[in-house]
Design a protein around this motif. Structure first.
Motif, short mmCIF file in Angstrom:
data_model
loop_
_atom_site.label_atom_id
_atom_site.label_comp_id
_atom_site.label_asym_id
_atom_site.label_seq_id
_atom_site.Cartn_x
_atom_site.Cartn_y
_atom_site.Cartn_z
N SER A 12 0.81 -1.22 0.00
CA SER A 12 0.00 0.00 0.00
C SER A 12 0.84 1.27 0.00
CB SER A 12 -0.98 -0.02 1.17
OG SER A 12 -0.31 -0.25 2.38
N VAL A 13 2.08 1.19 0.42
CA VAL A 13 2.95 2.38 0.37
C VAL A 13 3.24 2.76 -1.07
CG1 VAL A 13 5.25 3.27 0.92
CG2 VAL A 13 4.01 1.91 2.61
N LEU A 14 3.46 1.77 -1.90
CA LEU A 14 3.85 2.05 -3.29
C LEU A 14 2.72 1.85 -4.30
CD1 LEU A 14 7.38 0.42 -3.21
CD2 LEU A 14 6.77 2.85 -3.00
N ARG A 15 1.50 1.59 -3.82
CA ARG A 15 0.36 1.41 -4.73
C ARG A 15 0.19 2.64 -5.61
NH1 ARG A 15 -3.50 -0.85 -1.32
NH2 ARG A 15 -2.35 -2.77 -1.68
N VAL A 16 0.36 3.80 -5.04
CA VAL A 16 0.43 5.04 -5.82
C VAL A 16 1.92 5.37 -5.91
CG1 VAL A 16 -0.12 7.49 -5.88
CG2 VAL A 16 -1.83 5.85 -5.05
N ALA A 17 2.42 5.48 -7.11
CA ALA A 17 3.86 5.70 -7.32
C ALA A 17 4.32 7.00 -6.66
CB ALA A 17 4.15 5.73 -8.81
N PRO A 18 5.53 7.00 -6.13
CA PRO A 18 6.07 8.23 -5.58
C PRO A 18 6.18 9.31 -6.66
CG PRO A 18 7.44 6.35 -4.97
CD PRO A 18 6.45 5.87 -5.99
N ALA A 19 6.13 10.54 -6.23
CA ALA A 19 6.28 11.67 -7.16
C ALA A 19 7.68 11.66 -7.75
CB ALA A 19 6.03 12.98 -6.42
N SER A 20 7.81 12.31 -8.87
CA SER A 20 9.14 12.46 -9.46
C SER A 20 9.98 13.33 -8.52
CB SER A 20 9.04 13.12 -10.83
OG SER A 20 8.69 14.50 -10.67
N PRO A 21 11.30 13.25 -8.63
CA PRO A 21 12.13 14.12 -7.79
C PRO A 21 11.79 15.61 -7.96
CG PRO A 21 13.47 12.37 -8.71
CD PRO A 21 12.11 12.28 -9.37
N ALA A 22 11.52 16.04 -9.16
CA ALA A 22 11.18 17.46 -9.39
C ALA A 22 9.85 17.81 -8.72
CB ALA A 22 11.13 17.76 -10.88
N GLU A 23 8.85 16.93 -8.85
CA GLU A 23 7.56 17.17 -8.19
C GLU A 23 7.71 17.18 -6.67
OE1 GLU A 23 4.18 15.20 -11.06
OE2 GLU A 23 5.55 13.84 -10.00
N ALA A 24 8.50 16.24 -6.15
CA ALA A 24 8.71 16.18 -4.71
C ALA A 24 9.43 17.43 -4.21
CB ALA A 24 9.50 14.92 -4.34
N ALA A 25 10.46 17.86 -4.94
CA ALA A 25 11.19 19.06 -4.54
C ALA A 25 10.27 20.28 -4.53
CB ALA A 25 12.38 19.29 -5.47
N ALA A 26 9.43 20.43 -5.53
CA ALA A 26 8.50 21.56 -5.59
C ALA A 26 7.52 21.52 -4.42
CB ALA A 26 7.75 21.57 -6.92
N PHE A 28 7.87 19.98 -1.41
CA PHE A 28 8.51 20.23 -0.11
C PHE A 28 9.02 21.66 0.00
CE2 PHE A 28 8.70 15.54 -0.37
CZ PHE A 28 7.82 15.30 0.68
N ARG A 29 9.44 22.26 -1.11
CA ARG A 29 9.84 23.68 -1.08
C ARG A 29 8.63 24.54 -0.74
NH1 ARG A 29 11.97 23.66 -5.55
NH2 ARG A 29 14.09 23.28 -4.88
N ALA A 33 7.86 26.85 2.65
CA ALA A 33 7.50 28.27 2.51
C ALA A 33 6.28 28.62 3.37
CB ALA A 33 7.24 28.61 1.04
N LEU A 34 5.51 27.60 3.75
CA LEU A 34 4.26 27.83 4.50
C LEU A 34 4.34 27.45 5.97
CD1 LEU A 34 1.81 26.41 1.82
CD2 LEU A 34 2.22 28.83 2.38
N TYR A 35 5.31 26.61 6.34
CA TYR A 35 5.36 26.10 7.71
C TYR A 35 6.75 26.25 8.30
CZ TYR A 35 1.12 23.83 6.11
OH TYR A 35 -0.12 23.59 5.58
N ALA A 36 6.76 26.45 9.62
CA ALA A 36 7.99 26.44 10.41
C ALA A 36 7.75 25.50 11.58
CB ALA A 36 8.31 27.85 10.92
#
Length: 161
Positions: A12-26, A28-29, A33-36
């Motif tokens: 179930s962790v990988l049933r939905v594929a992880p985001a691409s590195p570029a999507e993940a970076a965007a 988390f960036r 920008a919204l949370y501390a």
């Protein structure tokens, strides 16, 4: 090091594929920008001088009296539209907090401030995690501090994250 790619539908962790590195970076960036987090806010305040932001407690007066972060500005969410301009400089970012992770009051306050044109972040964990991580706070009785909860903060040293 894992050398073979797992079958995506194998659990179930990988049933939905992880985001691409570029999507993940965007993502988390944008999140950063919204949370501390509590420990970053505490470190910025403890460094002395101007931390570059205003910390805003959006809870009621009764909650503020029960305990609040030293140096925070008290502005209940319902009063933001009428009082923010008199208390906050629009050029200075605001970090909001409320009770804790089970409360969305800091999100409501951040939304109200953003709609008024303020740059804003929400402090994850709120007052609950401030106290649970062992940082000093003020109440109507004066300065207080609890021992750090070892499930939320390291007992010795820094978390390293």
């Amino acid at each position: 090091m894992i050398t073979t790619a797992p079958t995506l539908a194998s659990n179930s962790v990988l049933r939905v594929a992880p985001a691409s590195p570029a999507e993940a970076a965007a993502h988390f960036r944008a999140s950063l920008a919204l949370y501390a987090d509590v420990s970053d806010v505490a470190a910025a305040l403890a460094a002395g001088g101007d931390p570059g932001f205003v910390l805003l407690d959006s809870r009621s007066t009764e909650s503020w009296d029960q305990g609040h972060i030293p140096g925070a500005v008290h502005l209940p969410t319902a009063l933001i539209p009428e009082r923010a301009a008199g208390l906050l400089d629009p050029a200075v970012p605001v970090v909001t907090y409320c009770w804790g992770p089970g409360c969305n009051g800091a999100s409501r306050a951040a939304l109200a401030l953003a709609e008024l044109g303020y740059r804003v972040k929400e402090m994850l964990g709120g007052f609950e995690y401030w106290a649970r991580e062992g940082f000093a706070y003020e109440s109507r009785q004066g300065a207080e501090r609890r021992a750090a909860d070892p499930l939320t903060a390291p007992v010795t040293g820094a978390c390293g994250c």
